[in-house]
Design a protein around this motif. Structure first.
Motif, PDB file in Angstrom:
ATOM      1  N   LYS A  92       0.889  -1.156   0.000  1.00  0.00           N
ATOM      2  CA  LYS A  92       0.000   0.000   0.000  1.00  0.00           C
ATOM      3  C   LYS A  92       0.926   1.205   0.000  1.00  0.00           C
ATOM      4  N   SER A  93       0.627   2.196  -0.824  1.00  0.00           N
ATOM      5  CA  SER A  93       1.512   3.357  -0.889  1.00  0.00           C
ATOM      6  C   SER A  93       0.707   4.633  -1.091  1.00  0.00           C
ATOM      7  N   VAL A  94       1.337   5.732  -0.713  1.00  0.00           N
ATOM      8  CA  VAL A  94       0.779   7.064  -0.922  1.00  0.00           C
ATOM      9  C   VAL A  94       1.865   7.899  -1.576  1.00  0.00           C
ATOM     10  N   ILE A  95       1.480   8.598  -2.626  1.00  0.00           N
ATOM     11  CA  ILE A  95       2.373   9.569  -3.256  1.00  0.00           C
ATOM     12  C   ILE A  95       1.627  10.886  -3.273  1.00  0.00           C
ATOM     13  N   GLY A  96       2.331  11.951  -2.889  1.00  0.00           N
ATOM     14  CA  GLY A  96       1.689  13.254  -2.854  1.00  0.00           C
ATOM     15  C   GLY A  96       2.649  14.378  -3.159  1.00  0.00           C
ATOM     16  N   PHE A  97       2.067  15.554  -3.224  1.00  0.00           N
ATOM     17  CA  PHE A  97       2.815  16.759  -3.537  1.00  0.00           C
ATOM     18  C   PHE A  97       2.407  17.857  -2.563  1.00  0.00           C
ATOM     19  N   GLY A  98       3.341  18.711  -2.232  1.00  0.00           N
ATOM     20  CA  GLY A  98       3.034  19.799  -1.326  1.00  0.00           C
ATOM     21  C   GLY A  98       4.162  20.799  -1.258  1.00  0.00           C
ATOM     22  N   THR A  99       4.008  21.710  -0.330  1.00  0.00           N
ATOM     23  CA  THR A  99       4.993  22.765  -0.124  1.00  0.00           C
ATOM     24  C   THR A  99       5.571  22.628   1.275  1.00  0.00           C
ATOM     25  N   ALA A 100       6.892  22.625   1.345  1.00  0.00           N
ATOM     26  CA  ALA A 100       7.588  22.511   2.627  1.00  0.00           C
ATOM     27  C   ALA A 100       7.772  23.899   3.228  1.00  0.00           C
ATOM     28  N   VAL A 101       7.476  23.996   4.512  1.00  0.00           N
ATOM     29  CA  VAL A 101       7.604  25.251   5.248  1.00  0.00           C
ATOM     30  C   VAL A 101       8.481  25.009   6.467  1.00  0.00           C
ATOM     31  N   LEU A 102       9.533  25.791   6.622  1.00  0.00           N
ATOM     32  CA  LEU A 102      10.364  25.720   7.813  1.00  0.00           C
ATOM     33  C   LEU A 102       9.602  26.397   8.949  1.00  0.00           C
ATOM     34  N   VAL A 103       9.262  25.633   9.970  1.00  0.00           N
ATOM     35  CA  VAL A 103       8.458  26.143  11.088  1.00  0.00           C
ATOM     36  C   VAL A 103       9.354  26.995  11.987  1.00  0.00           C
ATOM     37  N   GLU A 104       8.980  28.237  12.180  1.00  0.00           N
ATOM     38  CA  GLU A 104       9.747  29.155  13.033  1.00  0.00           C
ATOM     39  C   GLU A 104       9.064  29.416  14.370  1.00  0.00           C
ATOM     40  N   ASP A 105       7.729  29.386  14.389  1.00  0.00           N
ATOM     41  CA  ASP A 105       6.981  29.624  15.615  1.00  0.00           C
ATOM     42  C   ASP A 105       7.281  28.506  16.618  1.00  0.00           C
ATOM     43  N   GLU A 106       7.755  28.865  17.806  1.00  0.00           N
ATOM     44  CA  GLU A 106       8.195  27.860  18.783  1.00  0.00           C
ATOM     45  C   GLU A 106       7.074  26.915  19.201  1.00  0.00           C
ATOM     46  N   ALA A 107       5.871  27.428  19.404  1.00  0.00           N
ATOM     47  CA  ALA A 107       4.756  26.569  19.816  1.00  0.00           C
ATOM     48  C   ALA A 107       4.425  25.552  18.722  1.00  0.00           C
ATOM     49  N   GLU A 108       4.390  25.989  17.470  1.00  0.00           N
ATOM     50  CA  GLU A 108       4.107  25.053  16.380  1.00  0.00           C
ATOM     51  C   GLU A 108       5.265  24.067  16.201  1.00  0.00           C
ATOM     52  N   LYS A 109       6.477  24.554  16.413  1.00  0.00           N
ATOM     53  CA  LYS A 109       7.651  23.685  16.298  1.00  0.00           C
ATOM     54  C   LYS A 109       7.575  22.552  17.324  1.00  0.00           C
ATOM     55  N   ILE A 110       7.270  22.876  18.550  1.00  0.00           N
ATOM     56  CA  ILE A 110       7.154  21.855  19.594  1.00  0.00           C
ATOM     57  C   ILE A 110       5.988  20.912  19.292  1.00  0.00           C
ATOM     58  N   GLU A 111       4.874  21.454  18.808  1.00  0.00           N
ATOM     59  CA  GLU A 111       3.749  20.589  18.437  1.00  0.00           C
ATOM     60  C   GLU A 111       4.145  19.655  17.292  1.00  0.00           C
ATOM     61  N   GLY A 112       4.895  20.147  16.327  1.00  0.00           N
ATOM     62  CA  GLY A 112       5.384  19.297  15.243  1.00  0.00           C
ATOM     63  C   GLY A 112       6.258  18.172  15.765  1.00  0.00           C
ATOM     64  N   LEU A 113       7.130  18.487  16.712  1.00  0.00           N
ATOM     65  CA  LEU A 113       7.981  17.453  17.323  1.00  0.00           C
ATOM     66  C   LEU A 113       7.131  16.439  18.098  1.00  0.00           C
ATOM     67  N   ARG A 114       6.082  16.909  18.749  1.00  0.00           N
ATOM     68  CA  ARG A 114       5.177  15.994  19.462  1.00  0.00           C
ATOM     69  C   ARG A 114       4.468  15.053  18.492  1.00  0.00           C
ATOM     70  N   ILE A 115       4.051  15.575  17.352  1.00  0.00           N
ATOM     71  CA  ILE A 115       3.382  14.752  16.339  1.00  0.00           C
ATOM     72  C   ILE A 115       4.328  13.655  15.873  1.00  0.00           C
ATOM     73  N   ILE A 116       5.579  14.000  15.642  1.00  0.00           N
ATOM     74  CA  ILE A 116       6.579  13.010  15.225  1.00  0.00           C
ATOM     75  C   ILE A 116       6.776  11.972  16.329  1.00  0.00           C
ATOM     76  N   MET A 117       6.938  12.423  17.558  1.00  0.00           N
ATOM     77  CA  MET A 117       7.177  11.504  18.679  1.00  0.00           C
ATOM     78  C   MET A 117       5.980  10.584  18.918  1.00  0.00           C
ATOM     79  N   ARG A 118       4.759  11.119  18.793  1.00  0.00           N
ATOM     80  CA  ARG A 118       3.572  10.268  18.952  1.00  0.00           C
ATOM     81  C   ARG A 118       3.574   9.147  17.919  1.00  0.00           C
ATOM     82  N   ARG A 119       3.955   9.466  16.715  1.00  0.00           N
ATOM     83  CA  ARG A 119       3.974   8.460  15.644  1.00  0.00           C
ATOM     84  C   ARG A 119       4.942   7.332  15.966  1.00  0.00           C
ATOM     85  N   HIS A 120       6.007   7.653  16.673  1.00  0.00           N
ATOM     86  CA  HIS A 120       7.020   6.646  16.981  1.00  0.00           C
ATOM     87  C   HIS A 120       6.905   6.110  18.404  1.00  0.00           C
TER      88      HIS A 120
END
Length: 157
Positions: A92-120
């Motif tokens: 099963k696979s997914v292929i997609g397209f999008g735009t990468a954004v470097l997260v600068e806002d500290e709160a969103e950055k920490i939430e992004g890290l939490r999302i990654i950690m939850r996945r693992h």
């Protein structure tokens, strides 16, 4: 898609596959050469997050060329047979397209890290304050995606 019976269009199934996948292969283009790199990722609310050093080829390319392609797969199984042409691969696979954004806002950055950690399956609290500022967190805003399954989704869940 050539084999329409294998295409996955249902957004909820695509999101399920994104939530199950741990590694995302990120396709970048520096204007001259394609570059593919695997990244640990997390997914939430239509966005893929990954972390990185702020330095290196991946980040250099993303700063100048933020449009990306991504690929994730799961449930990969080689099916053997009596003859070479009897072999196939279930996946099963997914292929997609999008735009990468470097997260600068500290709160969103920490939430992004939490999302990654939850996945693992890791802890989502206790990020060292000296590490967060020097870690790049990248958010991919997904513009479009499709999936594919062999055999067709539903015949092999």
């Amino acid at each position: 898609m050539r084999k329409k019976e294998r295409e996955i269009k249902d957004k909820s199934i695509l999101e399920e596959l994104l939530m199950r996948s741990r590694i995302c292969r990120l396709g970048l283009f520096d204007g001259q050469w394609p570059y593919v790199v695997p990244v640990n990722m997390g997914y939430a609310a239509g966005r893929i997050y990954f972390h990185s050093s702020r330095k290196g080829m991946k980040m250099e390319i993303l700063r100048d060329h933020p449009r990306v392609c991504f690929e994730l797969d799961s449930d990969v199984e080689i099916v053997t047979g009596e003859r070479p042409c009897d072999y196939t691969t279930y996946y099963k696979s997914v292929i997609g397209f999008g735009t990468a954004v470097l997260v600068e806002d500290e709160a969103e950055k920490i939430e992004g890290l939490r999302i990654i950690m939850r996945r693992h399956g890791g802890p989502v609290e206790g990020f060292r304050p000296e590490v967060v500022p020097v870690t790049a967190v990248v958010r991919i805003d997904i513009e479009r995606m499709t999936g594919k399954s062999n055999p067709p989704y539903g015949e092999w869940n």
